[in-house]
Design an enzyme around this catalytic site. Structure first.
Site, PDB file in Angstrom:
ATOM      1  N   GLN A  45      33.819  38.299  59.973  1.00  0.00           N
ATOM      2  CA  GLN A  45      35.071  38.053  59.255  1.00  0.00           C
ATOM      3  C   GLN A  45      34.741  37.380  57.928  1.00  0.00           C
ATOM      4  O   GLN A  45      34.070  36.351  57.901  1.00  0.00           O
ATOM      5  CB  GLN A  45      35.985  37.145  60.078  1.00  0.00           C
ATOM      6  CG  GLN A  45      37.325  36.901  59.401  1.00  0.00           C
ATOM      7  CD  GLN A  45      38.268  36.041  60.226  1.00  0.00           C
ATOM      8  OE1 GLN A  45      37.971  34.880  60.495  1.00  0.00           O
ATOM      9  NE2 GLN A  45      39.385  36.610  60.633  1.00  0.00           N
ATOM     10  N   TYR A  78      45.535  32.417  53.733  1.00  0.00           N
ATOM     11  CA  TYR A  78      44.311  32.179  52.974  1.00  0.00           C
ATOM     12  C   TYR A  78      44.519  32.887  51.624  1.00  0.00           C
ATOM     13  O   TYR A  78      45.584  33.463  51.377  1.00  0.00           O
ATOM     14  CB  TYR A  78      43.105  32.717  53.745  1.00  0.00           C
ATOM     15  CG  TYR A  78      42.716  31.818  54.898  1.00  0.00           C
ATOM     16  CD1 TYR A  78      43.567  31.620  55.973  1.00  0.00           C
ATOM     17  CD2 TYR A  78      41.512  31.139  54.899  1.00  0.00           C
ATOM     18  CE1 TYR A  78      43.232  30.779  57.018  1.00  0.00           C
ATOM     19  CE2 TYR A  78      41.163  30.289  55.942  1.00  0.00           C
ATOM     20  CZ  TYR A  78      42.024  30.116  56.995  1.00  0.00           C
ATOM     21  OH  TYR A  78      41.695  29.273  58.017  1.00  0.00           O
ATOM     22  N   ARG A 102      42.319  34.023  72.897  1.00  0.00           N
ATOM     23  CA  ARG A 102      42.277  32.950  73.899  1.00  0.00           C
ATOM     24  C   ARG A 102      41.895  33.424  75.292  1.00  0.00           C
ATOM     25  O   ARG A 102      41.157  32.717  75.998  1.00  0.00           O
ATOM     26  CB  ARG A 102      43.642  32.246  73.947  1.00  0.00           C
ATOM     27  CG  ARG A 102      43.892  31.372  72.735  1.00  0.00           C
ATOM     28  CD  ARG A 102      45.357  31.029  72.602  1.00  0.00           C
ATOM     29  NE  ARG A 102      46.140  32.208  72.270  1.00  0.00           N
ATOM     30  CZ  ARG A 102      47.438  32.214  72.077  1.00  0.00           C
ATOM     31  NH1 ARG A 102      48.121  31.098  72.201  1.00  0.00           N
ATOM     32  NH2 ARG A 102      48.073  33.322  71.748  1.00  0.00           N
TER      33      ARG A 102
HETATM   34  C1  LIG Z   1      40.447  28.098  68.861  1.00  0.00           C
HETATM   35  C2  LIG Z   1      40.893  29.223  67.976  1.00  0.00           C
HETATM   36  C3  LIG Z   1      40.259  29.442  66.749  1.00  0.00           C
HETATM   37  C4  LIG Z   1      40.662  30.511  65.926  1.00  0.00           C
HETATM   38  N1  LIG Z   1      39.980  30.756  64.756  1.00  0.00           N
HETATM   39  C5  LIG Z   1      40.309  31.845  64.011  1.00  0.00           C
HETATM   40  C6  LIG Z   1      39.545  32.202  62.851  1.00  0.00           C
HETATM   41  O1  LIG Z   1      38.542  31.574  62.521  1.00  0.00           O
HETATM   42  N2  LIG Z   1      39.948  33.283  62.135  1.00  0.00           N
HETATM   43  C7  LIG Z   1      41.040  34.030  62.485  1.00  0.00           C
HETATM   44  O2  LIG Z   1      41.378  34.989  61.811  1.00  0.00           O
HETATM   45  N3  LIG Z   1      41.777  33.716  63.590  1.00  0.00           N
HETATM   46  C8  LIG Z   1      41.416  32.665  64.357  1.00  0.00           C
HETATM   47  N4  LIG Z   1      42.119  32.404  65.501  1.00  0.00           N
HETATM   48  C9  LIG Z   1      43.257  33.284  65.876  1.00  0.00           C
HETATM   49  C10 LIG Z   1      42.826  34.375  66.861  1.00  0.00           C
HETATM   50  O3  LIG Z   1      41.873  35.259  66.299  1.00  0.00           O
HETATM   51  C11 LIG Z   1      44.029  35.212  67.305  1.00  0.00           C
HETATM   52  O4  LIG Z   1      44.550  35.811  66.135  1.00  0.00           O
HETATM   53  C12 LIG Z   1      45.115  34.396  68.006  1.00  0.00           C
HETATM   54  O5  LIG Z   1      44.520  33.497  68.928  1.00  0.00           O
HETATM   55  C13 LIG Z   1      46.104  35.313  68.745  1.00  0.00           C
HETATM   56  O6  LIG Z   1      45.422  36.125  69.689  1.00  0.00           O
HETATM   57  P1  LIG Z   1      45.460  35.769  71.294  1.00  0.00           P
HETATM   58  O7  LIG Z   1      46.885  35.754  71.728  1.00  0.00           O
HETATM   59  O8  LIG Z   1      44.666  36.892  71.927  1.00  0.00           O
HETATM   60  O9  LIG Z   1      44.804  34.445  71.455  1.00  0.00           O
HETATM   61  C14 LIG Z   1      41.734  31.342  66.334  1.00  0.00           C
HETATM   62  C15 LIG Z   1      42.350  31.118  67.574  1.00  0.00           C
HETATM   63  C16 LIG Z   1      41.959  30.069  68.391  1.00  0.00           C
HETATM   64  C17 LIG Z   1      42.643  29.868  69.704  1.00  0.00           C
HETATM   65  S1  SF4 Z   2      43.675  27.888  78.777  1.00  0.00           S
HETATM   66 FE1  SF4 Z   2      44.329  26.681  76.991  1.00  0.00          FE
HETATM   67  S2  SF4 Z   2      42.403  25.867  76.133  1.00  0.00           S
HETATM   68 FE2  SF4 Z   2      41.836  27.537  77.514  1.00  0.00          FE
HETATM   69  S3  SF4 Z   2      41.687  29.349  76.173  1.00  0.00           S
HETATM   70 FE3  SF4 Z   2      43.768  29.300  77.040  1.00  0.00          FE
HETATM   71  S4  SF4 Z   2      44.981  28.248  75.480  1.00  0.00           S
HETATM   72 FE4  SF4 Z   2      42.826  27.787  75.038  1.00  0.00          FE
END
Ligand SMILES: Cc1cc2nc3c(=O)[nH]c(=O)nc-3n(C[C@H](O)[C@H](O)[C@H](O)COP(=O)(O)O)c2cc1C
Ligand code: SF4
Length: 427
Positions: free
Chosen positions: A101, A171, A348
């Protein structure tokens, strides 16, 4: 089920072929303290590849030093190249693919990290960091575009299969798209076609430089989740312009902002206690009092981005689409693919269980162990991990001056004004 709806069917992404349709989305790793690849960073990504994903994504690699949003981020430079080569070789040895990225933080950058005043499309004060951002000049814009180009070439030279251009979360490129941040009167500001100029120029420059040697994707915000920000209709227009240019192999559709109301991006529990825990005194009290209001409260539900994202499907002719947001189970993947998305990305759920894809392959009824507590958000201050997984608990989370989420200064703001985030325009 058709092959198109099968998450375990191989899929073509521009010049590369993924073994399946599942991508690990970028989640800041906190495993490059000197801005260099470490064994811990390699192990982090190997866990996902061995756990069954088709491609993993190295989070936020800066295209220029002043584009950093947190300490320890990898700057795409010759200094970082040997480690990046080691990382891609390790992933390839395990049969996986890897994307980098590439980003420039713009108004999310902090002078405390970069040593220079942050830039934005127009002058403003970042409501989270409370830092002044000056308007970026046209000659500086040209250098940012060159930065993306050189970073992509370096990534290709280091063995990456793809680059993901960060056009989301307010960003720099995303803030150009947003009318809330972009009040320019030159050819980079105005209507949505003009505000789309920067992202189109970045994509074109990158594609010209790397040709078909690697896949080029972009993560783009469908809406900022704040009044006055990017709307879905405008974002669809940007996507259509990018699609007509045909410089991108895929768009990963995201939502929300790293500048304000950050929970819109994540949905689910607001981790106020963890937010406060990483704060220096005397800001903890401000976080307890106003943290919820600052971050915003949005209920989590499965596939929470699908309703907006499906509107991009009929208007794409050249560009594949990656669905993100609340994908945790086999049925979610099948739903996304059957709706016309080519890939699904997960954050996540994979942080919680890096081997989730293999588990789902073995048992299609497998349910996620992720509770969407969002406590991992604040582990980015140390080494990013799921707090519910004792195997990945790496000890106490150190306090930090600033992060991708802009947390310490957010609390300062809470203590100072005690109200919901609002961009202060100065131009
Ligand atoms: C701990 C954490 C760090 C993240 N860091 C980034 C990042 O560096 N760049 C980015 O584009 N998205 C980042 N995200 C967002 C995730 O890529 C994703 O877009 C978001 O968690 C939604 O997807 P999910 O529902 O599968 O978690 C981060 C998410 C989490 C939980
Ligand atoms: S359980 Fe909570 S801490 Fe663990 S990945 Fe999911 S949201 Fe993040």
């Amino acid at each position: 089920m058709t092959a198109a709806g099968d998450p375990f069917a191989p899929g073509r992404l521009g010049p590369v072929r993924l073994p399946n349709r599942i991508i690990k989305s970028a989640t800041s790793e906190g495993r490059s303290p000197e801005g260099l690849v470490t064994d811990s960073l390699i192990d982090f990504h190997l866990d996902y590849i061995r756990g069954g994903v088709g491609m993993t994504t190295v989070a936020y690699c800066c295209v220029t030093a002043e584009g950093a949003s947190a300490p320890g981020q990898i700057l795409m430079s010759e200094r970082a190249a040997p480690g990046l080569e080691r990382l891609t070789a390790a992933v390839h040895a395990d049969g996986g693919l890897i994307s980098a990225q590439l980003g420039h933080a713009g108004p999310v950058a902090s002078k405390k990290i970069t040593g220079v005043t942050a830039t934005a499309p127009s002058r403003m004060v970042n409501p989270t960091s409370l830092e002044y951002c000056r308007a970026i000049s046209v000659s500086e814009i040209a250098r940012v575009i060159e930065g993306f180009r050189d970073a992509a070439v370096l990534a290709a030279d280091c063995g990456f299969d793809a680059v993901e251009l960060h056009f989301g979360h307010n960003y720099l490129p995303s803030s150009f798209l947003s009318p809330l941040f972009n009040r320019r009167t030159d050819s980079y500001g105005g209507g949505i076609d003009a505000r789309s100029r920067l992202v189109r120029e970045i994509a074109a420059e990158v594609r010209t430089a790397v040709g078909d040697s690697i896949a080029v994707t972009a993560k783009i915000s469908m809406d900022d989740g704040v009044p006055g920000g990017i709307t879905l209709a405008e974002s669809i227009r940007t996507a259509q312009l990018l699609d007509a240019d045909a410089n991108l192999d895929a768009l990963e559709l995201t939502q929300g902002s790293s500048v304000m109301h950050q929970m819109f991006l994540f949905r689910g529990d607001v981790p106020v206690r963890d937010f406060a825990a990483v704060m220096p005194q005397p800001f903890k009290a401000g976080v307890y009092a106003f943290g919820r209001k600052m971050l915003g409260e949005y209920p989590y539900y499965d596939l929470y981005m699908l309703e907006s994202a499906r509107q991009f499907v009929p208007v794409m002719n050249n560009t594949r689409l990656i669905l993100l947001g609340g994908i945790t189970e086999y049925e979610h993947m099948v739903t996304g693919l059957n709706e016309g998305f080519d890939f699904v990305a997960m954050g996540r759920a994979l942080l919680r269980e890096p081997d989730l894809v293999n588990s789902i392959r073995a048992d299609r009824t497998k349910q996620t162990l992720c509770t969407h507590c969002n406590r991992c958000m604040y582990t980015v201050y140390g080494r990013t991990h799921c707090v519910l997984d004792p195997e990945s608990a790496f000890g106490p989370i150190p306090s930090a001056e600033a992060t991708d989420l802009g947390v310490p200064t957010a609390a300062r703001r809470a203590a100072a004004v005690g109200s919901t985030a609002k961009v202060v325009n100065r131009a």
